[in-house]
Design an enzyme around this catalytic site. Structure first.
Site, PDB file in Angstrom:
ATOM      1  N   GLU A   1      39.822  26.244  31.094  1.00 51.91           N
ATOM      2  CA  GLU A   1      40.943  27.121  30.781  1.00 51.91           C
ATOM      3  C   GLU A   1      41.998  27.034  31.879  1.00 51.91           C
ATOM      4  O   GLU A   1      41.743  27.352  33.039  1.00 51.91           O
ATOM      5  CB  GLU A   1      40.464  28.562  30.638  1.00 51.91           C
ATOM      6  CG  GLU A   1      41.540  29.500  30.126  1.00 51.91           C
ATOM      7  CD  GLU A   1      41.013  30.892  29.857  1.00 51.91           C
ATOM      8  OE1 GLU A   1      41.534  31.542  28.931  1.00 51.91           O
ATOM      9  OE2 GLU A   1      40.093  31.336  30.561  1.00 51.91           O
TER      10      GLU A   1
ATOM     11  N   GLU B   1      34.819  40.341  28.175  1.00 56.54           N
ATOM     12  CA  GLU B   1      35.767  39.437  27.509  1.00 56.54           C
ATOM     13  C   GLU B   1      36.257  38.463  28.571  1.00 56.54           C
ATOM     14  O   GLU B   1      36.857  38.881  29.565  1.00 56.54           O
ATOM     15  CB  GLU B   1      36.929  40.204  26.895  1.00 56.54           C
ATOM     16  CG  GLU B   1      36.563  41.018  25.669  1.00 56.54           C
ATOM     17  CD  GLU B   1      36.118  40.187  24.491  1.00 56.54           C
ATOM     18  OE1 GLU B   1      36.437  38.978  24.462  1.00 56.54           O
ATOM     19  OE2 GLU B   1      35.444  40.724  23.600  1.00 56.54           O
TER      20      GLU B   1
ATOM     21  N   GLN C   1      48.921  31.232  40.384  1.00 57.13           N
ATOM     22  CA  GLN C   1      48.778  30.761  39.011  1.00 57.13           C
ATOM     23  C   GLN C   1      49.664  29.543  38.753  1.00 57.13           C
ATOM     24  O   GLN C   1      49.258  28.604  38.059  1.00 57.13           O
ATOM     25  CB  GLN C   1      49.124  31.868  38.028  1.00 57.13           C
ATOM     26  CG  GLN C   1      48.843  31.534  36.573  1.00 57.13           C
ATOM     27  CD  GLN C   1      47.374  31.275  36.305  1.00 57.13           C
ATOM     28  OE1 GLN C   1      46.522  32.048  36.717  1.00 57.13           O
ATOM     29  NE2 GLN C   1      47.069  30.182  35.612  1.00 57.13           N
TER      30      GLN C   1
ATOM     31  N   GLY D   1      38.360  39.378  32.050  1.00 62.11           N
ATOM     32  CA  GLY D   1      38.774  38.516  33.144  1.00 62.11           C
ATOM     33  C   GLY D   1      38.116  37.158  33.048  1.00 62.11           C
ATOM     34  O   GLY D   1      37.794  36.682  31.952  1.00 62.11           O
ATOM     35  N   SER D   2      37.888  36.528  34.191  1.00 59.57           N
ATOM     36  CA  SER D   2      37.375  35.159  34.237  1.00 59.57           C
ATOM     37  C   SER D   2      35.879  35.111  33.972  1.00 59.57           C
ATOM     38  O   SER D   2      35.161  36.098  34.151  1.00 59.57           O
ATOM     39  CB  SER D   2      37.673  34.535  35.593  1.00 59.57           C
ATOM     40  OG  SER D   2      36.882  35.151  36.603  1.00 59.57           O
TER      41      SER D   2
ATOM     42  N   GLY E   1      32.979  37.635  35.287  1.00 59.88           N
ATOM     43  CA  GLY E   1      32.196  38.266  34.225  1.00 59.88           C
ATOM     44  C   GLY E   1      30.704  38.070  34.427  1.00 59.88           C
ATOM     45  O   GLY E   1      29.912  38.984  34.171  1.00 59.88           O
TER      46      GLY E   1
ATOM     47  N   CYS F   1      44.379  35.015  26.646  1.00 58.50           N
ATOM     48  CA  CYS F   1      43.042  34.461  26.421  1.00 58.50           C
ATOM     49  C   CYS F   1      42.908  33.913  25.014  1.00 58.50           C
ATOM     50  O   CYS F   1      42.022  33.099  24.747  1.00 58.50           O
ATOM     51  CB  CYS F   1      41.972  35.506  26.705  1.00 58.50           C
ATOM     52  SG  CYS F   1      42.161  37.027  25.764  1.00 58.50           S
TER      53      CYS F   1
ATOM     54  N   LYS G   1      39.976  50.386  37.242  1.00 55.25           N
ATOM     55  CA  LYS G   1      40.578  49.518  38.258  1.00 55.25           C
ATOM     56  C   LYS G   1      41.442  48.477  37.560  1.00 55.25           C
ATOM     57  O   LYS G   1      40.931  47.550  36.928  1.00 55.25           O
ATOM     58  CB  LYS G   1      39.498  48.810  39.089  1.00 55.25           C
ATOM     59  CG  LYS G   1      40.088  47.856  40.131  1.00 55.25           C
ATOM     60  CD  LYS G   1      39.145  46.716  40.431  1.00 55.25           C
ATOM     61  CE  LYS G   1      39.794  45.492  41.030  1.00 55.25           C
ATOM     62  NZ  LYS G   1      41.165  45.187  40.718  1.00 55.25           N
TER      63      LYS G   1
END
Length: 479
Positions: free
Chosen positions: A381, A245, A326, A223-224, A228, A279, A170
């Site tokens: 972040e 990650e 964003q 992802g975030s 996660g 990242c 996905k």
């Protein structure tokens, strides 16, 4: 319209999503089918059925397919790079570089398919032999992000396929084009039906089904942190293997003895290139007192030369932010930093359009000074071209500030001191350490990953990828 790939067939979905160019929001890259939970179940079932045969395929068969895919990606680097820049917004040179990386990853793991080995070990018991081998896990669910829309999918799916697993992927909803191109390339490279399945769609439907379906043996996610954590909880609940990650708040330390030009180049690259949407980007720059003022002045001067414009236009240094949401988040954090007392030394302005007048999500890079470690701008972040500078008294304080974060993905230092460089490499609490280099530049044949809240599970990339995509079997034989 671009369709999903399920069991070797291109399949329509119940919905369609428009892929929008962030450099020019009037430009529709394409319309992409959106799968639902039912189609995701079909893809998982296809992968499960294909696993029995693919898991026993020869290393040569897997090599040939992955090598062919890598060759096509590299041959089409200009075309695929243009697509990537158009749908994600990184500059064309950066996009082509990412495509080349993807091609090299395919070819690296083609080789790894031939190098999967094992061990023959003497038993402690007489007359008994011990063999330790690696076998594929099964069906792997891949959930990939929007910021590296061809490299990250490739560095997950290439080892998964190389070691004999089947895949349901996905991609991020914002960037389906690059993922679809990979599916098309793999299909034409001769990958058997059902071995790789592409299901584009919403996380609430496609992603949720991948997490909860007992037919998925493992999940690799990038992802975030909040997402996660949901991935981890779902996998733990049903005993599936998982790899996460989840980003970082990466520091870059500049010491008094640093080469100023090297330090500025590394900091600007780390913080602002790829629109700061990496990242591994350094959004915290920790500078010791003796060089602080000269460093800030030099960075501001360098920022004045950076051209923010259409990602595919020659000479553009920084493309647009990926989408409106964003951009709003970046601007919100710029406002928060000001409220907390940080000084905006340069940039931080939403432009609204390219130099040619095309509407897009453009933001000039922002540099904040006079910040402290407890400010939100230094704790959370942002994931945009927003960098803050923290002044430190000396190396010891700089190291402590660098480690003062819940994240631990990448870190860097600019110094000409072998003593400080050596000490920093050992004591920096991060999975990857750079000395006199940008934090965002990594090789594809060595491990990628971090510590703390940045990562969980075995490393990605290089030979270490086998730790996640295989399971170890120990067999005992008495002659």
């Amino acid at each position: 319209m671009f369709k999903n790939l399920i069991n070797g067939e291109w399949v329509d979905g119940p919905r369609v999503s428009r892929n929008i160019n962030p450099s020019d929001t009037r430009d529709v890259v394409g319309e992409y089918a959106q799968a639902d939970a039912a189609q995701t179940r079909q893809a998982i079932a296809a992968a499960r059925q294909a696993f029995s045969k693919w898991s026993l395929s020869t290393p040569q068969q897997r090599f040939d397919i992955l090598d062919a895919a890598g060759n096509e990606v590299l041959a089409r680097r200009a075309e695929l790079g243009d697509l990537l820049a158009r749908e994600e917004g990184k500059t064309l040179p950066e996009a082509i570089g990412e495509v080349v990386r993807a091609g090299n990853i395919f070819k690296f793991f083609a080789g790894e398919a031939l190098r999967v080995g094992g061990e023959v070990i003497p038993s402690v018991r007489p007359g008994v032999g011990v063999e330790v081998t690696r076998e594929p896990l099964g069906v792997i669910g891949l959930i990939t992000p929007w910021n590296f829309p061809i490299a990250i999918p490739t560095w997950k799916l290439a080892p998964a396929l190389a070691f004999g697993n089947t895949v349901v992927m996905k991609p991020a909803e914002l960037v389906p084009g690059s993922a679809w191109a990979l599916a098309d390339i793999l299909k034409r490279a001769g990958l058997p039906d059902g071995v790789f399945n592409l299901v584009m769609g919403r996380g609430s439907e496609v992603g949720a089904e991948l997490l909860e379906n007992q037919g998925v043996d493992a999940i690799s996610f990038t992802g975030s942190v909040p997402t996660g954590q949901r991935v981890a909880a779902a996998c733990v609940a049903r005993g599936a293997k998982f790899q996460l990650e989840m980003g970082g708040k990466n520091p870059f330390v500049v010491l008094d003895d640093a080469d100023l030009d090297v330090a500025v180049a590394a900091a600007v690259n780390s913080g602002f290139f790829s629109t700061g949407q990496r990242c591994t980007a350094s959004s915290r720059v920790i500078v010791t007192e003796g060089i602080h003022d000269r460093f800030v002045a030099a960075v501001v001067q360098k920022m004045k030369t950076l051209k923010v414009d259409d990602a595919r236009k020659a000479g553009t240094d920084i493309g647009p932010v990926v989408d409106e949401r964003q951009l709003a988040q970046d601007l919100e954090y710029i406002g928060i930093a000001r409220q907390e007392g940080a000084v905006l030394a340069a940039g931080g302005e939403a432009l609204g359009h390219s130099s040619a007048g095309a509407p897009g999500f453009y933001l000039t890079p922002a540099l904040f000074t006079e910040t402290t470690a407890d400010m939100r701008i230094n704790r959370e972040e942002v994931f945009g071209p927003v960098v803050s500078v923290i002044k430190a008294k000396n190396y010891d304080e700089a190291l402590a500030l660098a480690n003062d974060t819940p994240f631990g993905l990448a870190t860097g230092i600019a110094t000409t001191s072998l003593k400080h460089a050596t000490h920093f490499k050992r004591h920096a609490q991060a999975g990857m350490v750079m000395v006199n280099l940008p934090t965002a530049g990594v090789d594809y044949h060595v491990p990628f990953g971090g510590r703390k809240s940045s990562s969980y599970g075995p490393r990605e990339q290089g030979r270490y990828a086998a730790e996640f995509y295989t399971t170890v079997k120990t067999a005992y034989t008495q002659a």
